[in-house]
Enzyme design. Structure first.
Site, PDB file in Angstrom:
ATOM      1  N   ASP A 265       7.567  -4.514   3.181  1.00 54.07           N
ATOM      2  CA  ASP A 265       6.732  -4.756   4.337  1.00 54.07           C
ATOM      3  C   ASP A 265       7.260  -3.845   5.444  1.00 54.07           C
ATOM      4  OD1 ASP A 265       5.227  -7.786   5.686  1.00 54.07           O
ATOM      5  OD2 ASP A 265       4.941  -5.667   6.165  1.00 54.07           O
TER       6      ASP A 265
HETATM    7  C1  GLC Z   1       2.652  -6.003   8.739  1.00 53.67           C
HETATM    8  C2  GLC Z   1       2.282  -7.073   7.734  1.00 53.67           C
HETATM    9  C3  GLC Z   1       1.751  -6.518   6.445  1.00 53.67           C
HETATM   10  C4  GLC Z   1       0.997  -5.241   6.745  1.00 53.67           C
HETATM   11  C5  GLC Z   1       2.019  -4.217   7.198  1.00 53.67           C
HETATM   12  C6  GLC Z   1       1.373  -2.915   7.653  1.00 53.67           C
HETATM   13  O1  GLC Z   1       3.732  -6.387   9.508  1.00 53.67           O
HETATM   14  O2  GLC Z   1       3.244  -8.081   7.447  1.00 53.67           O
HETATM   15  O3  GLC Z   1       0.905  -7.514   5.859  1.00 53.67           O
HETATM   16  O4  GLC Z   1       0.303  -4.788   5.601  1.00 53.67           O
HETATM   17  O5  GLC Z   1       2.864  -4.701   8.240  1.00 53.67           O
HETATM   18  O6  GLC Z   1       0.612  -3.130   8.803  1.00 53.67           O
END
Ligand code: GLC
Length: 736
Positions: A265
């Site tokens: 993430d």
């Molecule tokens: C965010 C989210 C994830 C997302 C990623 C990119 O913090 O937790 O679901 O796809 O970062 O935006």
């Protein structure tokens, strides 16, 4: 030049070369097996090239191998639409004029359709939008289990039950990947609330992990063949999930034989050695909070960037781990950017709007109806629409799933369009929620500012209600912080913005008051007995108003069923009854231990155990027609069969749910568990036979002592129902 053009250009270059050079290298030869292409490409890559492909080079892209003609790799959010492009290294949107999209209903609505065919259609439509926008991987779907109704991101997920989430995620993944766009199923795992998502260390039993929190991910990998999985921010067994040895190496890659890529993430990576050894393959978003801020152009300093390269060069690591990561990334390339058969995709096509509308209409849940709905078009002359959610755009906001929708039809506009020439539709604000309308540079353009007080707004709505034939209140939550939004959880279970006072007053003024709850979560409804009807409206995306109007006037017969239990109060949910949310801070205040004390008893499993009566049960949903269930029987081949008949005056769809009860087991088990369901469409008077084959997997439980799934012979019961509390037929059977 896009991916497939590069591949074609290279193939032509090779094919037009002199006879001595006419052989196309295997990695460029589409007739070769992917594994052959992977090994050939790997053998040609330098250390620098290998390092560059396993971490981001911009907010949403990672490097390809230009020298070998392997294109850069582009990802984008989110689970229900293709996010607008951001600047290379910014969270703010780039301000392009060609990246508006169709906003599909949020995934809780998709789950509420209980229709796997729609999930497939959804994945296909999203893939087409992604392809047209040049995206190779969509960061979704999310399948974290609905454990607490306060979780800010429940709207992005598929409810409380592992079987329902599993059945709905597989066709979505297949639909997406069939067109060469990778799914990145998230957030793996145990990311069931937002408040302290980066510091939560989840403490959970092996049984609850395997029986409740992992099944949808396992189905996505083993049945959906997902090409990517996103690690979650939180910790499990004190290790960050983006580089968690048990979850990633042992369970995901060894047990489930996952051959795809583990993506962090954004900002979920915290340590080079763990990232190297514990299964992380692509590092994104490091030094950012995943939402709004971060160090600029930190890419070379990523944990899997120069620190990792240096560690290899000084002999701390061989290239064994690196080559495994690169193989997985190359496999992803050959499944996506290097797949020359990929179509170009479509953007904002009528087919996509039709899919959005279909999912919305089928996901809307009629929770209560005292013969108020559908609106009687022959007599309705004045309809009063009340509430900020009747007009407020909901596709902007909510965190990373925020979109720049090409259009979003509001509930008020949808009803006005449908009732044009039939009834006058008036509007009263009723309450003021959040008047802002902007997220990472995308603005709604709405001016919702309001100077009147809550009392004045309620008084205005009530006086108008007295003269109306119907009062339709669109309330609920929104995508603002501490509502249905990433990064924080709701602070309580009640409706915000004094809506309870408004609804109670309107119900008193007009007995045909309908409350439409726009949210991804259950909310408290103290006035539940006072209103004539209640509809769960979800975040429905571009076609919100059209779909809601269609159901409210009866063009569409509602067939949605709740994907989570709707209790009357927060203390009827296990984590709150057991004081198991948000957890207990350690002395250093850096980690908060969140013990899932309820174990496997989540949602209706908890309600059954505690003999609690939900306000609206898991699987509940009313129709404008009625259905009768015949007597269930066990066929000679062991199948459970029964007949369902439409005993009303309208065509409609019924979702027949099969729950299994293990009468006697060596370990505690829930009273019953959903193990299959079938949605049947029936004309008035029509019957259908519904047949459920009983598989051993439907009877098994995870034996934590043996660390495996076991089926214990003995007595079982098949409970067939229209919801978790509306069991219509039972069949006892023995399993040898
Ligand atoms: C965010 C989210 C994830 C997302 C990623 C990119 O913090 O937790 O679901 O796809 O970062 O935006």
């Amino acid at each position: 030049m896009n991916a497939s053009k590069i591949a074609i250009a290279l193939a032509i270059a090779y094919s037009t070369a002199s006879p001595a050079q006419t052989t196309i290298p295997p990695y460029l030869d589409p007739s070769k097996e992917i594994e052959t292409r992977v090994e050939d490409a790997l053998s040609r890559m330098t250390l620098d090239e290998k390092i560059r492909v396993i971490h981001a080079q911009s907010k949403f892209s990672s490097a390809g191998v230009p020298r070998l003609g392997l294109p850069d790799f582009w990802t984008d959010d989110g689970p229900h639409g293709v996010r607008p492009d951001v600047l290379w290294d910014e969270w703010e949107q780039a301000g392009q004029t060609n990246d508006s999209c169709v906003a599909f209903p949020a995934l809780t609505c998709l789950a509420a359709t209980w229709n796997p065919d729609l999930a497939s259609l959804y994945g296909t439509a999203l893939a087409e939008e992604a392809l047209y926008r040049g995206k190779d991987m969509m960061l979704g779907p999310g399948v974290n289990i609905y454990r607490t109704p306060l979780n800010g991101r429940n709207f992005e997920y598929m409810g409380e039950d592992p079987l329902l989430a599993s059945e709905m995620v597989v066709p979505y993944v297949r639909g997406l990947q069939a067109l060469g766009v990778a799914a990145c199923v998230k957030h793996f795992a145990l990311n069931n609330d937002e408040e302290y998502r980066n510091q939560v260390n989840v403490v959970v039993s092996d049984r609850a992990l395997h029986e409740i929190y992992l099944p949808a991910f396992k189905a996505a990998v083993e049945k959906g063949k997902a090409w990517a999985i996103m690690g979650a921010y939180n910790l499990y067994k004190n290790q960050h999930n983006c580089h968690n040895d048990i979850l990633l190496n042992k369970i995901l890659k060894q047990d489930w034989k996952f051959d795809g890529v583990v993506v962090s993430d954004w900002g979920g990576t915290h340590d080079t050695d763990e990232a190297v050894r514990n299964g992380l393959d692509m590092e994104f978003g490091s030094w950012t909070n995943g939402l709004s801020w971060g160090a600029s152009n930190a890419y070379d300093n990523y944990y899997l960037a120069s620190p990792y390269k240096k560690a290899i060069l000084c002999g701390q690591y061989s290239t064994a781990e690196l080559d495994d990561k690169v193989r997985r990334v190359l496999r992803l390339f050959f499944r996506t950017t290097m797949d020359r058969s990929r179509p170009a995709g479509f953007l904002c096509s009528e087919a996509h709007y039709s899919t959005a509308r279909k999912v919305a209409e089928e996901g809307i849940v009629l929770l209560k109806n005292d013969n108020v709905l559908p609106i009687d078009l022959s007599s309705a002359r004045r309809v009063l629409v009340v509430g900020e959610n009747a007009v407020k755009m909901m596709t902007v906001g909510g965190g990373s799933s925020s979109l720049k929708a090409q259009r979003e039809i509001s509930p008020l506009d949808g009803l006005r369009a449908r009732l044009q020439g039939i009834a006058q539709v008036d509007y009263a604000r009723g309450y003021v929620g959040d008047v802002t309308g902007e997220y990472n540079g995308v603005t709604t353009g709405q001016d919702l500012t309001e100077s009147r007080s809550a009392d004045e707004l309620i008084a205005e709505a009530v006086s108008m209600a007295r003269a109306a034939d119907y009062v339709i209140v669109f309330g609920g939550l929104n995508k603002s912080d501490y509502q249905d939004c990433e990064g924080h959880d709701r602070k309580d279970f009640a409706l915000p913005y004094a809506q309870d006072r408004l609804v109670a007053a309107l119900a008193q003024a007009n007995k045909r008051t309908v409350f439409v709850n726009i949210s991804g979560n259950a909310v408290a409804m103290p006035w539940v007995d006072k209103v004539g009807a209640i509809v769960q409206g979800w975040f429905l995306g571009s076609e919100s108003g059209t779909a809601l109007a269609s159901v409210l006037v009866g063009d569409a017969n509602p067939s949605g069923r709740l994907p989570f239990s709707w209790m009357s109060s927060l203390d009827q949910y296990a984590p709150h009854a057991l004081n198991a949310y948000p957890g207990t801070w350690r002395d250093d205040k850096k980690i908060i231990d969140e013990e899932y004390k309820e174990d496997i008893f989540v949602g209706y499993r908890w309600a059954d155990k505690q003999k609690l009566k939900p306000l609206f049960a898991f699987g509940h949903g009313l129709s404008y027609t009625t259905f009768e269930y015949g007597k269930a029987r066990r066929a000679a081949n062991g199948d459970i069969c029964l007949t369902v008949r439409n005993t009303g005056q309208r065509p409609g769809a019924e979702t027949v749910q099969l729950y299994i009860r293990d009468v006697k087991s060596s370990l505690p088990r829930p009273v019953k568990e959903l193990k299959a369901f079938k949605k049947v469409w029936l004309q008035p008077g029509e019957s259908a036979e519904v047949v459920f084959a009983i598989e051993p997997s439907m009877l098994s439980f995870f034996d934590d002592a043996k660390q495996e799934w076991v089926v214990e012979p003995g007595q079982f019961e098949a409970l067939i129902g229209a919801s978790a509390t509306d069991i219509r037929a039972k069949v006892a059977f023995d399993w040898k």
